[in-house]
Design a protein around this motif. Sequence first.
Motif, PDB file in Angstrom:
ATOM      1  N   ALA A  55       0.821  -1.211   0.000  1.00 34.50           N
ATOM      2  CA  ALA A  55       0.000   0.000   0.000  1.00 34.50           C
ATOM      3  C   ALA A  55       0.856   1.263   0.000  1.00 34.50           C
ATOM      4  CB  ALA A  55      -0.940  -0.005   1.208  1.00 34.50           C
ATOM      5  N   THR A  56       2.131   1.152   0.351  1.00 34.09           N
ATOM      6  CA  THR A  56       3.024   2.315   0.358  1.00 34.09           C
ATOM      7  C   THR A  56       3.725   2.501  -0.981  1.00 34.09           C
ATOM      8  OG1 THR A  56       4.931   1.071   1.180  1.00 34.09           O
ATOM      9  CG2 THR A  56       3.446   2.016   2.839  1.00 34.09           C
ATOM     10  N   ALA A  57       3.514   1.578  -1.915  1.00 35.82           N
ATOM     11  CA  ALA A  57       4.184   1.633  -3.221  1.00 35.82           C
ATOM     12  C   ALA A  57       3.519   2.667  -4.131  1.00 35.82           C
ATOM     13  CB  ALA A  57       4.147   0.265  -3.883  1.00 35.82           C
ATOM     14  N   ARG A  58       4.255   3.064  -5.150  1.00 36.94           N
ATOM     15  CA  ARG A  58       3.731   3.965  -6.176  1.00 36.94           C
ATOM     16  C   ARG A  58       4.090   3.392  -7.542  1.00 36.94           C
ATOM     17  NH1 ARG A  58       2.024   5.065  -2.104  1.00 36.94           N
ATOM     18  NH2 ARG A  58       1.864   7.043  -1.009  1.00 36.94           N
ATOM     19  N   ARG A  59       3.126   3.345  -8.431  1.00 37.89           N
ATOM     20  CA  ARG A  59       3.390   2.953  -9.809  1.00 37.89           C
ATOM     21  C   ARG A  59       3.755   4.218 -10.564  1.00 37.89           C
ATOM     22  NH1 ARG A  59       0.281  -1.417 -12.700  1.00 37.89           N
ATOM     23  NH2 ARG A  59       1.681  -2.521 -11.314  1.00 37.89           N
ATOM     24  N   VAL A  60       4.854   4.162 -11.317  1.00 37.84           N
ATOM     25  CA  VAL A  60       5.364   5.322 -12.041  1.00 37.84           C
ATOM     26  C   VAL A  60       5.147   5.121 -13.531  1.00 37.84           C
ATOM     27  CG1 VAL A  60       7.430   6.685 -12.564  1.00 37.84           C
ATOM     28  CG2 VAL A  60       7.110   5.718 -10.272  1.00 37.84           C
ATOM     29  N   ASP A  71      -1.131   5.313  -6.574  1.00 37.75           N
ATOM     30  CA  ASP A  71      -0.946   4.595  -5.313  1.00 37.75           C
ATOM     31  C   ASP A  71      -1.130   3.104  -5.508  1.00 37.75           C
ATOM     32  OD1 ASP A  71      -0.639   7.056  -4.166  1.00 37.75           O
ATOM     33  OD2 ASP A  71      -2.644   7.131  -3.289  1.00 37.75           O
ATOM     34  N   GLY A  72      -0.459   2.313  -4.642  1.00 29.63           N
ATOM     35  CA  GLY A  72      -0.578   0.857  -4.667  1.00 29.63           C
ATOM     36  C   GLY A  72      -1.645   0.407  -3.701  1.00 29.63           C
ATOM     37  N   PRO A  73      -1.905  -0.882  -3.538  1.00 27.22           N
ATOM     38  CA  PRO A  73      -1.246  -1.972  -4.268  1.00 27.22           C
ATOM     39  C   PRO A  73      -1.804  -2.109  -5.680  1.00 27.22           C
ATOM     40  CG  PRO A  73      -2.854  -2.884  -2.762  1.00 27.22           C
ATOM     41  CD  PRO A  73      -2.848  -1.383  -2.552  1.00 27.22           C
ATOM     42  N   PHE A  74      -1.058  -2.806  -6.526  1.00 29.45           N
ATOM     43  CA  PHE A  74      -1.397  -2.889  -7.933  1.00 29.45           C
ATOM     44  C   PHE A  74      -1.777  -4.278  -8.384  1.00 29.45           C
ATOM     45  CE2 PHE A  74       1.956   0.103  -7.003  1.00 29.45           C
ATOM     46  CZ  PHE A  74       1.281   1.274  -7.240  1.00 29.45           C
ATOM     47  N   ALA A  75      -1.214  -5.275  -7.755  1.00 27.10           N
ATOM     48  CA  ALA A  75      -1.426  -6.651  -8.199  1.00 27.10           C
ATOM     49  C   ALA A  75      -2.837  -7.113  -7.869  1.00 27.10           C
ATOM     50  CB  ALA A  75      -0.412  -7.582  -7.539  1.00 27.10           C
ATOM     51  N   GLU A  76      -3.443  -7.787  -8.818  1.00 31.00           N
ATOM     52  CA  GLU A  76      -4.735  -8.409  -8.578  1.00 31.00           C
ATOM     53  C   GLU A  76      -4.547  -9.788  -7.968  1.00 31.00           C
ATOM     54  OE1 GLU A  76      -7.725  -6.992  -9.009  1.00 31.00           O
ATOM     55  OE2 GLU A  76      -6.678  -5.152  -9.558  1.00 31.00           O
ATOM     56  N   ALA A  77      -3.304 -10.243  -7.930  1.00 28.46           N
ATOM     57  CA  ALA A  77      -2.993 -11.567  -7.390  1.00 28.46           C
ATOM     58  C   ALA A  77      -3.121 -11.552  -5.875  1.00 28.46           C
ATOM     59  CB  ALA A  77      -1.569 -11.964  -7.782  1.00 28.46           C
ATOM     60  N   LYS A  78      -3.302 -12.732  -5.321  1.00 23.56           N
ATOM     61  CA  LYS A  78      -3.402 -12.851  -3.870  1.00 23.56           C
ATOM     62  C   LYS A  78      -2.032 -12.846  -3.212  1.00 23.56           C
ATOM     63  CE  LYS A  78      -7.708 -15.160  -4.148  1.00 23.56           C
ATOM     64  NZ  LYS A  78      -8.800 -15.612  -3.550  1.00 23.56           N
TER      65      LYS A  78
END
Length: 121
Positions: A55-60, A71-78
Amino acid sequence: MKYLILIYTNPATREVWDALPEAQREAGYQAHLAFRESLADSGELIVAEALADPATARRVTATGGRTSTADGPFAEAKELLAGFYLIECESLERAIEHGSRVPEAEFGLVEVRPILNLHAR
């Protein structure tokens, strides 16, 4: 050859971890420290790090000279990446041997992946 030992987490294992008594969580941290020290002692460790909450990640995105972030999270995976060890050893078999010693391997949450040598091209 270099190998990346990837450590994953998922909601179920995160729940188990969070429910453990403090002493057991500390034992888990100590297992990682001992593993890291053994890799350093053998000369095979390059770097090892735990990753912060997704949740602290950023997609650039950089397009047309403009940079934007999301803002993250980005993955749809579990399963999400939780940390890694970058090692250098003589074979995939040796890297797998190391990967099997990561505490999360008990839950099938460890992946060993060779690093491509782009400098050799």
